[in-house]
Design an enzyme around this catalytic site. Structure first.
Site, PDB file in Angstrom:
ATOM      1  N   ASP A  54       0.825  -1.213   0.000  1.00  0.00           N
ATOM      2  CA  ASP A  54       0.000   0.000   0.000  1.00  0.00           C
ATOM      3  C   ASP A  54       0.863   1.268   0.000  1.00  0.00           C
ATOM      4  O   ASP A  54       0.727   2.140   0.867  1.00  0.00           O
ATOM      5  CB  ASP A  54      -0.933   0.020   1.219  1.00  0.00           C
ATOM      6  CG  ASP A  54      -1.740  -1.250   1.371  1.00  0.00           C
ATOM      7  OD1 ASP A  54      -2.042  -1.890   0.344  1.00  0.00           O
ATOM      8  OD2 ASP A  54      -2.055  -1.627   2.515  1.00  0.00           O
ATOM      9  N   GLU A 225     -11.399  -1.195  -3.891  1.00  0.00           N
ATOM     10  CA  GLU A 225     -10.765  -0.537  -2.753  1.00  0.00           C
ATOM     11  C   GLU A 225      -9.665   0.401  -3.239  1.00  0.00           C
ATOM     12  O   GLU A 225      -9.369   0.485  -4.436  1.00  0.00           O
ATOM     13  CB  GLU A 225     -10.200  -1.570  -1.775  1.00  0.00           C
ATOM     14  CG  GLU A 225      -9.138  -2.472  -2.367  1.00  0.00           C
ATOM     15  CD  GLU A 225      -8.706  -3.573  -1.395  1.00  0.00           C
ATOM     16  OE1 GLU A 225      -9.416  -3.816  -0.400  1.00  0.00           O
ATOM     17  OE2 GLU A 225      -7.661  -4.204  -1.662  1.00  0.00           O
TER      18      GLU A 225
END
Length: 354
Positions: A54, A225
């Site tokens: 991420d 997402e």
């Protein structure tokens, strides 16, 4: 025999002259580009760190700030050369409390500059829980010029309408917007709302996308997402997102395009690209959860995303940050993929200081 001997002698003399010429040429020829330290310093290869799920990058005043998921803390890196994170200054800037709504699973931190202050948005899970219903997005604030210094003030949970993860922000025509990935029954989608301040949403919150493509259903779950806003040089607005489960090799990036002049809270404003814009390829797997940033001279737009170097590695800390330049088509659409091979030397962002 006499004529043949003269011919052989001439051939030997010619060969000697050619050999001498090549020897002189070798002495005068500069070394290969690979030996040029300046040429080597102008390029890089992926990944830019060996671990970094991420990943997030922001450029501010010629300096890059970087962060990624660590699970139990938030750290920031600071450097003039984003491709040299291994040698960058970095430190842990926040650790979660032992209990409470933001105690565990500290995921997907993002650093943003809003009205002269720094804000860190991150996902967290309440102490004692591991389920989706107890996940939310929280905010930290810092008024120092350098976000690696000073104290981070906890501004609490963003007041989203649903449980969810992966909050991000974007300013458009004087209004700040917040986007995230809410849990909607057994799936997750993308939602957006206006902001009253960096930690408070105001007005309606609208779901603008749901998983309705086959490639958005991977790893046994339908997931959208990691939304990220991207603006073209002509002012067109896009939103990337990660599709499918992060533990799948088919984890990929999708793209929404906003209609010019449309209400960003209206689902009809957004059109979904029919296919992923970044997916596994060139020996790179599970490409997803990205961020966008500009080069130091603001002439180029870049993407950072995480990926695995082999198939079947799943959703672990072995995911590493990759980056590459975004190209733009004649129609004004971003060309993001395919992923650059890990053996390919890429030119550093323009304006990077040596």
């Amino acid at each position: 025999m006499h004529a043949e001997g003269r011919s052989g002698s001439n051939i030997r003399r010619t060969a000697a002259r050619i050999a001498a010429a090549f020897a002189l040429l070798a002495l005068s020829t500069p070394p290969a580009v690979a030996r040029d330290p300046q040429a080597a310093d102008a390029t890089f290869t992926n990944p830019i760190l060996q671990s970094g799920p991420d990943p997030w990058v922001i450029a501010h005043d010629g300096i890059y700030y970087y962060t990624h998921t660590l699970g139990n803390r938030i750290a920031l890196w600071r450097t003039a050369d984003i491709t040299n994170l291994a040698d960058a200054e970095h430190r842990v800037v926040w650790t979660p409390p032992a209990s409470g709504p933001n105690a565990h699973s500290i995921w997907a931190p993002e650093l943003h500059r809003i009205d002269g202050k720094w804000y860190l948005y991150y996902s967290a899970t309440a102490a004692g829980f591991k389920d989706d219903a107890h996940r939310a997005i929280f905010v930290l604030e810092n008024d120092m010029a350098n976000p690696l210094e000073g104290e981070w003030v906890d501004r609490g949970r963003v007041n989203t309408a649903r449980a969810g993860i992966d909050g991000t922000v974007f300013e458009r025509d004087g209004t700040w917007y917040f986007a995230y990935s809410p849990y909607i029954g057994k799936v997750s989608g993308l939602a957006i709302a206006r902001m009253a301040n960096p930690w408070t949403l105001t007005g309606p919150e609208r779901v603008i996308a749901r998983p309705d493509k086959p490639w958005e259903d991977r790893g046994g779950r339908k997931i959208l997402e990691g939304p990220q806003f991207l603006e073209s040089a002509t002012g067109r607005l896009f939103m990337s997102y990660s599709a499918g489960a992060c533990w799948s090799d088919d984890y990929a990036l999708g793209l929404l395009a906003a209609k010019r002049g449309g209400d960003l809270l209206d689902p009809a404003t957004w059109t979904k690209h029919p296919q992923p814009v970044l997916r596994s390829g060139n020996g790179v797997f599970a490409t997803g959860h990205n961020g966008f940033f500009t080069s130091p001279d603001r002439r180029e737009q870049w993407i950072v995303y995480h990926a695995n170097p082999r198939a079947g590695m799943g959703c672990t800390a072995r995911r590493a940050p990759h980056m590459q330049r975004i190209e733009w088509t004649a129609a004004g659409e971003p060309r993001i993929g395919p992923p650059a091979p890990m053996t390919q030397r890429l030119r550093k962002p323009s304006g990077t200081r040596p």
